[in-house]
Write a protein that holds these residues in place. Sequence first.
Motif, PDB file in Angstrom:
ATOM      1  N   LYS A  38       0.852  -1.187   0.000  1.00 36.25           N
ATOM      2  CA  LYS A  38       0.000   0.000   0.000  1.00 36.25           C
ATOM      3  C   LYS A  38       0.888   1.239   0.000  1.00 36.25           C
ATOM      4  O   LYS A  38       1.785   1.374   0.840  1.00 36.25           O
ATOM      5  CB  LYS A  38      -0.913   0.037   1.227  1.00 36.25           C
ATOM      6  CG  LYS A  38      -1.840   1.262   1.280  1.00 36.25           C
ATOM      7  CD  LYS A  38      -2.758   1.208   2.467  1.00 36.25           C
ATOM      8  CE  LYS A  38      -3.626   2.470   2.571  1.00 36.25           C
ATOM      9  NZ  LYS A  38      -4.458   2.686   1.367  1.00 36.25           N
ATOM     10  N   GLY A  39       0.648   2.109  -0.955  1.00 36.25           N
ATOM     11  CA  GLY A  39       1.416   3.332  -1.026  1.00 36.25           C
ATOM     12  C   GLY A  39       1.131   4.230   0.162  1.00 36.25           C
ATOM     13  O   GLY A  39      -0.014   4.432   0.560  1.00 36.25           O
ATOM     14  N   GLY A  40       2.195   4.749   0.754  1.00 34.46           N
ATOM     15  CA  GLY A  40       2.049   5.641   1.895  1.00 34.46           C
ATOM     16  C   GLY A  40       1.898   7.091   1.463  1.00 34.46           C
ATOM     17  O   GLY A  40       1.966   7.411   0.274  1.00 34.46           O
ATOM     18  N   PRO A  41       1.699   7.987   2.422  1.00 33.54           N
ATOM     19  CA  PRO A  41       1.592   9.410   2.103  1.00 33.54           C
ATOM     20  C   PRO A  41       2.859   9.915   1.419  1.00 33.54           C
ATOM     21  O   PRO A  41       3.961   9.394   1.652  1.00 33.54           O
ATOM     22  CB  PRO A  41       1.398  10.056   3.473  1.00 33.54           C
ATOM     23  CG  PRO A  41       0.880   8.970   4.357  1.00 33.54           C
ATOM     24  CD  PRO A  41       1.508   7.710   3.863  1.00 33.54           C
ATOM     25  N   GLU A  77      -4.691   2.821  11.295  1.00 39.35           N
ATOM     26  CA  GLU A  77      -4.323   1.414  11.095  1.00 39.35           C
ATOM     27  C   GLU A  77      -2.825   1.182  10.993  1.00 39.35           C
ATOM     28  O   GLU A  77      -2.352   0.057  11.197  1.00 39.35           O
ATOM     29  CB  GLU A  77      -5.013   0.868   9.844  1.00 39.35           C
ATOM     30  CG  GLU A  77      -4.593   1.535   8.547  1.00 39.35           C
ATOM     31  CD  GLU A  77      -5.219   0.884   7.320  1.00 39.35           C
ATOM     32  OE1 GLU A  77      -5.215  -0.358   7.238  1.00 39.35           O
ATOM     33  OE2 GLU A  77      -5.715   1.634   6.446  1.00 39.35           O
ATOM     34  N   PHE A  78      -2.048   2.205  10.696  1.00 38.39           N
ATOM     35  CA  PHE A  78      -0.607   2.023  10.552  1.00 38.39           C
ATOM     36  C   PHE A  78       0.185   2.572  11.732  1.00 38.39           C
ATOM     37  O   PHE A  78       1.417   2.661  11.665  1.00 38.39           O
ATOM     38  CB  PHE A  78      -0.128   2.671   9.249  1.00 38.39           C
ATOM     39  CG  PHE A  78      -0.725   2.031   8.029  1.00 38.39           C
ATOM     40  CD1 PHE A  78      -0.280   0.796   7.581  1.00 38.39           C
ATOM     41  CD2 PHE A  78      -1.754   2.648   7.335  1.00 38.39           C
ATOM     42  CE1 PHE A  78      -0.842   0.193   6.464  1.00 38.39           C
ATOM     43  CE2 PHE A  78      -2.325   2.060   6.215  1.00 38.39           C
ATOM     44  CZ  PHE A  78      -1.863   0.819   5.784  1.00 38.39           C
ATOM     45  N   ILE A 128       4.451  11.051   8.969  1.00 36.31           N
ATOM     46  CA  ILE A 128       4.566  11.031  10.434  1.00 36.31           C
ATOM     47  C   ILE A 128       3.207  10.795  11.075  1.00 36.31           C
ATOM     48  O   ILE A 128       3.055   9.971  11.983  1.00 36.31           O
ATOM     49  CB  ILE A 128       5.189  12.352  10.934  1.00 36.31           C
ATOM     50  CG1 ILE A 128       6.657  12.443  10.483  1.00 36.31           C
ATOM     51  CG2 ILE A 128       5.097  12.454  12.461  1.00 36.31           C
ATOM     52  CD1 ILE A 128       7.297  13.786  10.770  1.00 36.31           C
ATOM     53  N   LYS A 129       2.201  11.488  10.586  1.00 35.61           N
ATOM     54  CA  LYS A 129       0.856  11.340  11.128  1.00 35.61           C
ATOM     55  C   LYS A 129       0.321   9.924  10.918  1.00 35.61           C
ATOM     56  O   LYS A 129      -0.280   9.332  11.821  1.00 35.61           O
ATOM     57  CB  LYS A 129      -0.079  12.356  10.476  1.00 35.61           C
ATOM     58  CG  LYS A 129      -1.502  12.334  11.050  1.00 35.61           C
ATOM     59  CD  LYS A 129      -2.359  13.409  10.405  1.00 35.61           C
ATOM     60  CE  LYS A 129      -3.775  13.373  10.990  1.00 35.61           C
ATOM     61  NZ  LYS A 129      -4.634  14.419  10.361  1.00 35.61           N
TER      62      LYS A 129
END
Length: 466
Positions: free
Chosen positions: A343-346, A360-361, A353-354
Motif C-alpha cells: 500500500k502506497g504511503g503518504p 491502522e498504521f 509522520i501522522k
Amino acid sequence: MKNGLSIGLFSLTASFGVFASPSFSPVTLEKLNIPNKQCNVRDYGAEATGIWYDTKAFQAAIDDCVQKGGGKVIVPEGYYLSEPLFLKSNIEFHLEKGAVLQASAEESAYHPTEKQQKWSSSAKSLPLAEQWIGFINIAEEKNIAITGEGIIDGQGSTLLEKYRAETRKAGKKGPTNRPRLLLFKDANNILIEGVTIQNSPSFHIVFKNVEDITINKTTISAPAWWQNTDAIDPMNSRRVSITKNNISVGDDHVAIKATENNLSHDFYIADNNFMLGRGLSIGSETNGGVSNLLAENNTFTDAMYGIRIKSPRGKGGEVKDIQYNNNTMINVKTPIVLSAYYKGGPTTKDARIKALQEGEFAGGFMLGDQIYPADNEQPKEYKEHETPYFNNISFNNLTVKGKTNYAGFIIGTPEKPFDNIKFSNINIESELGFKIRNASVEFSKTTIKVKKGTDIIKEKGSKITK
C-alpha cells in the motif's frame, strides 16, 4: 534456413549444483520459422526524416510480408517516426544497426479506434488500460520476432509530464494512465533479441496470456526518476525466458502478475544485469497464483530493491516453488522483500509522520513508498485468491555487498503466515538486519553482518530455524 530465422525447441542447462531441481523444465521457446521473404520499409515509402510519420510505410511492409506468407521486415539505418504499429504472425521485425524507431508523443495516437479494440489491454488490474494501445502491438498472433541492433524509443517524457501534472493537481499519485511501449496479448512463440528498448511512457514490455516468449540480449532503459517504467511485465503468461539482458529503469526490472487461475508459471530468468530499478519482482497482482520460477546468475547493481514478492490482501494468492540461485547484489538498498502488504504511503513528510502515529498504521514503518502496519495487527479472514500466501521459496548462494540499508524484510499476514522460506549459503553485509514477521524461515550457512542492531529482527509470528 538461409536468410531466414529458424529457432528450434531448446532447453536451458541451468546451474542447479546441489540445489533441488525445479519442478519444471526451463524450456521456453518452441520452433519458430520465419520465411525468406524480405520487405524493406524504404521500398514502401519510409523516408526517415525524423519529423514526418512513416507509419503507413512500416505497416504496409508488415502487411505485405504477411500476405506473402511471412518474412523479414527490414528497418535500415535512419531516424524514423511512427504512430502505433501492429505485428502479425510469421514476421521478423528487424532493426539494423543505426536504425532508431521513435514512437509518436501524441496522446491521441494511442487511443484505440473501434477497429483497434482487440489490441487494447482490458485487464481489470490495469486501471484505464482499455483506453490505450501500445506502440508495437501483437494480439492473437504467433511466431513473431523483434530483432537487430537498432533502437525502439518511446519518447515518453511528454506523456509522463502530463501524468506528473495530474498528480500535482490531485495531490496524490493515480493509476499508470499512459500507454505501454510493447503490448502483446493472446499470442505464442515470441522472440525479442538484441534490440534496445528505451524511454517508454510507462511499462516497456507488457504481455498478457502469452506462451513461449523469450527476451534475450536486449537493453531496456529509462531514467531512474521516470515513474512506473517497468522493463518487463508478464501477466497470466507461461514458459517465459528472460536472459542476458541489461536493464536500468524507473521501476521494476521484471514484474510477474497473475489475475487468472493457473496461467502464470514456468519462468526462467538468468544471466541478466539489473541496474537502477526496483527489483526482480512478483506482484502485486498474484490472486491467480504464480509458480515455478528459477532465477539464477543475475547481477543487481545500484538498485533500490533486489528480489521482491509483493502482494496485498485483495490482490493476493499463492506464490510457490520459487528458486533464486547464484545471484549477486552490489549497492542494493534492500536486497530481499517478501511482503503481504503493498500500500502506497503518504507522499509528504508530515503526512507520513501522522500516518505512523494514528490509525491502522500506528506503530508501523515505511519502506520506500510503501507503508506497513505494526506487528500487533489482528488477523483478518483468510480468503483464497485474495490473501497473499508465499510457500516453498528458496535462496541459494546469494552475495550482497556494498551500500545496503536493510538485509531484508519477510512480512506475512497473521491469518496466513508464509511457509518454507529457506536460505542457504548466504552472505549479506548491511546497515540493519533482516526483519521477519508471520513467517517460517530456515537459515543454513548464512552470514548477515550488520553495523547496527541484530542480524535477525524477530517480530510477532516469526518461526526461525538456524
